[in-house]
Design an enzyme around this catalytic site. Structure first.
Site, PDB file in Angstrom:
ATOM      1  CE  LYS A  15     -36.854 -11.015  25.501  1.00 52.27           C
ATOM      2  NZ  LYS A  15     -36.075 -12.175  24.842  1.00 52.27           N
ATOM      3  CB  SER A  29     -38.424 -14.770  32.872  1.00 55.20           C
ATOM      4  OG  SER A  29     -37.988 -13.707  32.327  1.00 55.20           O
ATOM      5  CD  GLU A  79     -23.510 -13.563  29.340  1.00 59.01           C
ATOM      6  OE1 GLU A  79     -24.364 -14.580  29.498  1.00 59.01           O
ATOM      7  OE2 GLU A  79     -22.179 -13.741  29.528  1.00 59.01           O
ATOM      8  N   GLY A  92     -24.310 -14.985  35.835  1.00 60.93           N
ATOM      9  CA  GLY A  92     -25.034 -15.506  34.893  1.00 60.93           C
ATOM     10  C   GLY A  92     -24.493 -15.681  33.366  1.00 60.93           C
ATOM     11  CG  ASP A 108     -25.767 -18.031  29.686  1.00 57.75           C
ATOM     12  OD1 ASP A 108     -25.901 -17.192  30.629  1.00 57.75           O
ATOM     13  OD2 ASP A 108     -26.272 -18.289  28.709  1.00 57.75           O
ATOM     14  CB  SER A 132     -33.048  -4.425  26.852  1.00 59.83           C
ATOM     15  OG  SER A 132     -32.813  -4.600  28.113  1.00 59.83           O
TER      16      SER A 132
END
Length: 322
Positions: free
Chosen positions: A56, A81, A207, A211, A213, A307
């Site tokens: 990130k 989060s 995913e 979750g 989506d 990640s």
């Protein structure tokens, strides 16, 4: 590519220049044990060794560094989060400004403490009853801050794509690239990069199974909203893909694999015991998909983006022993 994308490979290359000497060029891990288990040559891009412990930082810094000086001086804001929270806080510190971060009340304690440790102010909310995007936008507007979203921003996406760029520079052409999907920024940036360099590469996002989506949205041909999922992978506990990220992933990503909490747990254990690295749940989902055979395509040379590794010892042992 059938339509123009909001992020280009030139954007990713520009981000790489901007991040040079600021972000870590993280190592690529190879394991004979893993190769034998999956019957392929696997290259793991270890973003758990990135600054703040996750990919990130690439996107947050790339976005913040492009703000006009007068706006940067007023400060920046983000909602997250945990990992984007830390990334934005560190980016602000590196650029000599301040940060205010909106975090869910149940965010991992270690991530909240790290965010404060980088010098940011933390404001909390209830992720299950409140809209973090609306709250974040209101907070930024009230204080005159520049809002840097965790994934749905071209500069953030371009920054995340530098992880895949580094991986492919080191490995050369790969048959497949597997990356976790939360809001979709890492996958979108990786997809733009990988398809630009190697158009035939097979791209798989991963995913948590409750979750899903992005998977549902790709199948429906439009963004679908689900209840906020309960999953070990807190960094992927999102109800809907980003608008910009979905537009990219819909065009470039070849498939989505789903993994269970038990499969995530086993991948974290495997990474610790056999690869000698610590991964947080979200950081282990791509590895989990490969270990459990959820990748339909059977490539010979596979890249995985691990990640992140932001997890405290108590939560790590609780998960592993769960």
């Amino acid at each position: 590519m059938t339509t123009a994308l909001p992020v280009t490979f030139d954007d990713v290359r520009d981000a790489a220049v901007r991040l040079n000497g600021i972000a870590h060029r993280t190592p690529v891990l190879i394991s004979r044990t893993l190769n034998a288990l999956v019957g392929a040559e696997v290259f793991i891009k270890c973003e758990n060794f990135q600054r703040i412990g996750a990919f990130k930082f690439r996107g947050a810094y790339n976005a913040a560094a492009q703000l006009p000086p007068e706006q940067l001086a007023k400060g920046i804001a983000a909602y997250s989060s945990g990992n984007h929270a830390q990334a934005t806080a560190l980016a602000a510190r590196e650029l000599g400004t301040s940060a205010v971060i909106l975090m869910p009340e149940d965010a991992p304690r270690s991530k909240r403490e790290a965010t404060v440790g980088y010098g940011a102010e933390v404001v909390t909310y209830d992720r299950y009853t409140q809209d973090r995007t609306a709250l974040g936008e209101a907070l930024a507007a009230e204080r005159g801050l520049a809002l840097i979203p965790p994934y749905d921003h071209p500069h953030v996406i371009a920054g995340q794509g530098t992880a895949a760029l580094e991986l492919l520079e080191e490995t050369g052409e790969l048959d497949a690239l597997i990356a976790p999907v939360g809001g979709g920024g890492l996958m979108a940036g990786s997809a733009v990069t990988a398809k630009s360099l190697h158009p035939g590469i097979h791209l798989v996002g991963v995913e948590p199974d409750n979750g899903d989506d992005t998977k549902r949205s790709l199948e429906a041909g439009e963004r679908i909203t689900i209840p906020v999922p309960q999953t070990l992978a807190d960094g992927q506990a999102l109800p809907t893909p980003g608008q910009i990220t979905f537009a990219i992933n819909q065009q470039l990503v070849d498939g989505i694999a789903l993994v269970s909490d038990d499969e995530i747990r086993n991948a974290m254990r495997f990474a610790f015991e056999r690869l000698k690295i610590v991964l947080e749940p979200s950081g282990a989902t791509a590895l989990a998909a490969l270990l459990t055979g959820h990748i339909d395509h059977r490539p010979r040379r596979i890249g995985i983006i691990a990640s992140g590794g932001n997890i405290d010892i108590q939560r790590f042992t609780d998960i592993i022993n769960g």
